[in-house]
Design an enzyme around this catalytic site. Structure first.
Site, PDB file in Angstrom:
ATOM      1  CB  SER A 125       2.767  -2.914 -11.573  1.00 21.25           C
ATOM      2  OG  SER A 125       3.095  -3.291 -10.269  1.00 21.25           O
ATOM      3  N   GLY A 126       3.670  -1.481 -14.120  1.00 18.78           N
ATOM      4  CA  GLY A 126       3.285  -0.874 -15.399  1.00 18.78           C
ATOM      5  C   GLY A 126       4.239  -1.245 -16.520  1.00 18.78           C
ATOM      6  CD  GLU A 180      13.966  -2.498 -12.046  1.00 11.85           C
ATOM      7  OE1 GLU A 180      12.894  -2.109 -12.504  1.00 11.85           O
ATOM      8  OE2 GLU A 180      14.605  -1.873 -11.159  1.00 11.85           O
ATOM      9  CB  CYS A 232       3.454  -3.343  -6.478  1.00 15.86           C
ATOM     10  SG  CYS A 232       2.098  -4.408  -5.998  1.00 15.86           S
ATOM     11  CB  CYS A 252       0.786  -3.854  -2.971  1.00 13.28           C
ATOM     12  SG  CYS A 252       0.998  -2.562  -4.182  1.00 13.28           S
ATOM     13  CE  LYS A 300      -0.685  -2.797   1.956  1.00 15.74           C
ATOM     14  NZ  LYS A 300      -0.771  -1.574   1.191  1.00 15.74           N
ATOM     15  CE1 TYR A 312      -5.089   4.004  -0.604  1.00 19.70           C
ATOM     16  CE2 TYR A 312      -4.470   6.267  -1.061  1.00 19.70           C
ATOM     17  CZ  TYR A 312      -5.281   5.179  -1.305  1.00 19.70           C
ATOM     18  OH  TYR A 312      -6.280   5.256  -2.243  1.00 19.70           O
ATOM     19  CB  ILE A 313       2.516   4.803   3.283  1.00 22.95           C
ATOM     20  CG1 ILE A 313       2.377   4.437   1.799  1.00 22.95           C
ATOM     21  CG2 ILE A 313       3.719   4.105   3.890  1.00 22.95           C
ATOM     22  CD1 ILE A 313       3.584   4.758   0.939  1.00 22.95           C
ATOM     23  CD  GLU A 316      -1.964   0.624   3.495  1.00 24.92           C
ATOM     24  OE1 GLU A 316      -2.939   0.372   2.795  1.00 24.92           O
ATOM     25  OE2 GLU A 316      -0.799   0.542   3.066  1.00 24.92           O
ATOM     26  CG  ASP A 354       3.453   4.820  -8.622  1.00 19.75           C
ATOM     27  OD1 ASP A 354       2.308   4.626  -9.063  1.00 19.75           O
ATOM     28  OD2 ASP A 354       3.895   4.287  -7.595  1.00 19.75           O
ATOM     29  CG  HIS A 383     -28.464 -13.735   7.610  1.00 16.55           C
ATOM     30  ND1 HIS A 383     -28.230 -12.484   8.143  1.00 16.55           N
ATOM     31  CD2 HIS A 383     -28.911 -14.511   8.638  1.00 16.55           C
ATOM     32  CE1 HIS A 383     -28.530 -12.508   9.432  1.00 16.55           C
ATOM     33  NE2 HIS A 383     -28.933 -13.719   9.759  1.00 16.55           N
ATOM     34  CD  GLU A 392     -27.066 -10.056   6.280  1.00 13.03           C
ATOM     35  OE1 GLU A 392     -28.128 -10.415   5.768  1.00 13.03           O
ATOM     36  OE2 GLU A 392     -26.591 -10.599   7.296  1.00 13.03           O
TER      37      GLU A 392
HETATM   38  P1  NDP Z   1      -0.098  10.215   0.422  1.00 15.77           P
HETATM   39  O1  NDP Z   1       0.049  11.237  -0.617  1.00 15.77           O
HETATM   40  O2  NDP Z   1      -1.286   9.341   0.427  1.00 15.77           O
HETATM   41  O3  NDP Z   1      -0.021  10.909   1.861  1.00 15.77           O
HETATM   42  C1  NDP Z   1       1.044  11.735   2.203  1.00 15.77           C
HETATM   43  C2  NDP Z   1       0.781  12.257   3.600  1.00 15.77           C
HETATM   44  O4  NDP Z   1       1.920  12.969   4.042  1.00 15.77           O
HETATM   45  C3  NDP Z   1      -0.409  13.198   3.665  1.00 15.77           C
HETATM   46  O5  NDP Z   1      -1.103  12.938   4.859  1.00 15.77           O
HETATM   47  C4  NDP Z   1       0.250  14.576   3.688  1.00 15.77           C
HETATM   48  O6  NDP Z   1      -0.471  15.518   4.425  1.00 15.77           O
HETATM   49  C5  NDP Z   1       1.531  14.280   4.425  1.00 15.77           C
HETATM   50  N1  NDP Z   1       2.617  15.184   4.046  1.00 15.77           N
HETATM   51  C6  NDP Z   1       3.031  15.510   2.798  1.00 15.77           C
HETATM   52  N2  NDP Z   1       4.076  16.350   2.834  1.00 15.77           N
HETATM   53  C7  NDP Z   1       4.333  16.563   4.138  1.00 15.77           C
HETATM   54  C8  NDP Z   1       5.284  17.354   4.828  1.00 15.77           C
HETATM   55  N3  NDP Z   1       6.188  18.087   4.168  1.00 15.77           N
HETATM   56  N4  NDP Z   1       5.259  17.352   6.183  1.00 15.77           N
HETATM   57  C9  NDP Z   1       4.343  16.616   6.852  1.00 15.77           C
HETATM   58  N5  NDP Z   1       3.426  15.859   6.255  1.00 15.77           N
HETATM   59  C10 NDP Z   1       3.409  15.830   4.909  1.00 15.77           C
HETATM   60  O7  NDP Z   1       1.256   9.422   0.373  1.00 15.77           O
HETATM   61  P2  NDP Z   1       1.703   7.997   0.902  1.00 15.77           P
HETATM   62  O8  NDP Z   1       3.168   8.156   1.039  1.00 15.77           O
HETATM   63  O9  NDP Z   1       0.921   7.562   2.077  1.00 15.77           O
HETATM   64  O10 NDP Z   1       1.349   7.046  -0.318  1.00 15.77           O
HETATM   65  C11 NDP Z   1       1.728   7.369  -1.655  1.00 15.77           C
HETATM   66  C12 NDP Z   1       0.740   6.799  -2.632  1.00 15.77           C
HETATM   67  O11 NDP Z   1       0.925   5.411  -2.730  1.00 15.77           O
HETATM   68  C13 NDP Z   1      -0.722   6.962  -2.238  1.00 15.77           C
HETATM   69  O12 NDP Z   1      -1.253   8.190  -2.631  1.00 15.77           O
HETATM   70  C14 NDP Z   1      -1.382   5.817  -2.939  1.00 15.77           C
HETATM   71  O13 NDP Z   1      -1.723   6.208  -4.242  1.00 15.77           O
HETATM   72  C15 NDP Z   1      -0.299   4.766  -2.975  1.00 15.77           C
HETATM   73  N6  NDP Z   1      -0.550   3.727  -1.958  1.00 15.77           N
HETATM   74  C16 NDP Z   1      -1.661   2.958  -2.032  1.00 15.77           C
HETATM   75  C17 NDP Z   1      -1.923   1.978  -1.091  1.00 15.77           C
HETATM   76  C18 NDP Z   1      -3.156   1.145  -1.171  1.00 15.77           C
HETATM   77  O14 NDP Z   1      -3.771   1.117  -2.242  1.00 15.77           O
HETATM   78  N7  NDP Z   1      -3.554   0.481  -0.119  1.00 15.77           N
HETATM   79  C19 NDP Z   1      -0.992   1.730   0.004  1.00 15.77           C
HETATM   80  C20 NDP Z   1       0.137   2.603  -0.004  1.00 15.77           C
HETATM   81  C21 NDP Z   1       0.337   3.554  -0.948  1.00 15.77           C
HETATM   82  P3  NDP Z   1      -1.762  16.285   3.837  1.00 15.77           P
HETATM   83  O15 NDP Z   1      -2.891  15.322   3.924  1.00 15.77           O
HETATM   84  O16 NDP Z   1      -1.919  17.438   4.773  1.00 15.77           O
HETATM   85  O17 NDP Z   1      -1.399  16.675   2.450  1.00 15.77           O
END
Ligand code: NDP
Length: 452
Positions: free
Chosen positions: A14-15, A34, A42, A47, A50, A176-177, A180, A302, A436, A441
């Protein structure tokens, strides 16, 4: 010095694509390299697929609810290969659109992995190219921690192409991931276990919404293993995977999907041939102009350690291309960036959570909250709740946080994000007439703040 290109972009996500297109439209000679697919994470493994999976998963609940409205379609069945086939066709269509956009803008596309030879030279498929400026927009990749049996885990990358759905799955993580995909697998009929190391998932989001989503997920039948980690994975003779959990229990499942964050794709890129600095997790250090410590090498999206969201990478690309090739001096505004989690139901959020607001404003905030049953559930018979929250700075009356858990929360919050960007006050919300009957609302009819 004559270079082959004014700008050489590594990565057609994307970027990268947006920066390349805009820069070419401003008159720069641009190439993009690429090695994989056009559109990056994405479009291909993020995105877009998903969201398609999220739609697919929601139909199970829709079919059930439809009965209360008089529809009886028997017992619906779900066919995973059909979803994958149709999803893949849609992604190919989008890949073609990206190709068309680059061609139309006059950007040269090089299919292959680019490595940096020196600050002005790149190599792709054995050929050298020179460029005045280089943009590194290579994105990130899922990260799986190292532990016994970690090689048996898949990530979201593989989940998008599974040949068959498992009967039972463990999703690891609380971001997030993970959240979801837990909703997606559960909606598609897979017995779903979410394993998260912390006490409650979605750290950093508003606690009221996190707790409400926890309740929703439990009612939907997702087993939540909070404050739990996976100690080891072992492959069984029957093709299943045995997971040993830190609470002493064991689980035998068809797949284990790790969603424990993502790391930047900066390895083996040739950055060591430059003075570009990276952080301990490999992301590129840039200043407010996306300029790395090697002055003609830039990075965004990213691969820098800021906000990993597609629209943010695109906005960063617009800023960079306008500054480099259209004589502008813009900076990226990272305030009040809205986002959505496509859980079941969705979360939409912009601005400060209640916890963040209390930290910054102390008791000078008013919090308005609503928790109600969606109208559709009255006949549909589900257990879902909608939660909404507004946080207001008492001194200025400005709304500093809007949060929603419920169907279409992302759509609702997108509109409210405009209002917040424009500095809307609670009085502005109150003077707005509701539509409504909608759930949204409620945001303009919240009158009584919570007691502090
Ligand atoms: P996140 O950084 O959001 O979450 C990572 C999760 O993994 C956290 O809960 C973290 O725990 C846990 N974790 C990290 N390291 C370990 C480990 N060693 N052992 C066990 N648990 C661990 O990452 P995601 O992979 O979910 O998503 C990456 C990014 O992608 C997001 O931050 C977001 O910016 C983007 N994204 C956006 C979406 C949207 O807009 N709908 C959808 C999907 C991705 P803890 O909380 O304790 O740190």
């Amino acid at each position: 010095m004559n270079y082959d290109y004014d700008l050489f972009v590594i990565g057609a996500g994307s970027g990268g694509v947006r920066t390349a297109r805009m820069s070419a439209q401003y008159g720069a000679r641009v190439a993009v390299a690429e090695e994989q697919y056009l559109g990056g994470t994405c479009v291909n493994v993020g995105c877009v697929p998903k969201k398609l999976f999220t739609y697919a998963a929601a139909f199970s609940e829709e079919c059930r609810a439809a009965r209360g409205f008089g529809w009886n379609s028997g017992s619906p069945t779900f066919d995973w290969p059909t979803l994958i086939k149709n999803k893949n066709a849609e992604i190919e269509r989008l890949n073609d659109i990206y190709l068309g956009l680059l061609k139309k803008a006059g950007v040269d596309l090089l299919n292959g992995r680019a490595t940096i030879v020196d600050a002005h030279t790149l190599e792709v498929n054995g050929q050298h190219y020179t460029a005045d400026k280089i943009l590194v927009a290579v994105g990130g990749t899922p990260f799986v921690p190292d532990f016994p049996g970690s090689e048996h885990a898949i990530t979201s990358n593989e989940a998008f192409y599974l040949e068959a759905l498992p009967e039972r799955i463990i999703v690891v993580g609380g971001g997030y991931i993970a959240v979801e995909f837990a909703g997606i697998f559960n909606g598609l009929g897979v017995e779903t276990h979410l394993v998260y190391r912390g006490p409650l998932f979605l750290r950093g989001f508003d606690t009221t919404l996190r707790k409400s989503l926890e309740e929703n997920y439990k009612k939907q039948g997702i087993t939540l293993h909070f404050s739990t980690e996976i100690e080891s994975l072992e492959s069984c003779l029957d093709g299943q995977i045995k997971a040993q959990l830190s609470d002493g229990s064991g689980l035998k499942v068809g797949q284990v999907m790790y969603a424990t964050g993502r790391i930047p794709n900066t390895r083996n890129l040739g950055l060591e041939n430059t003075t570009v600095k990276t952080t301990s997790n490999g992301s590129i250090v840039v200043n407010e102009h996306f300029q790395s410590t090697e002055s003609n090498i830039y990075a965004l999206g990213d691969v820098i350690d800021r906000i990993a969201l597609t629209p943010v990478a695109i906005a960063e690309g617009m800023v960079l291309s306008a500054n480099l090739y259209n004589n502008q001096s813009l900076t990226m505004d990272y305030d009040n960036i809205p986002s959505a989690v496509f859980s079941h139901p969705h979360i939409g959020t912009v601005g400060l959570t209640e916890e963040q607001a209390r930290e910054q404003y102390g008791d000078d905030i008013a919090v308005f909250e609503s928790n109600f049953k969606p109208m559709k559930e009255t006949l549909g018979g589900g257990h879902e709740r909608i939660v909404m929250k507004l946080i207001v700075d008492k001194n200025t009356d400005r709304v500093i946080g809007c949060h929603m858990l419920g169907d279409h929360a992302g759509e609702v919050i997108q509109g409210l994000a405009v209002a917040m960007k424009a500095g809307a006050t609670k009085a502005d919300f109150d003077h707005t007439i509701g539509i409504h009957p909608t759930a949204a609302e409620e945001f303009v009819t919240l009158r009584t703040p919570n007691q502090n």
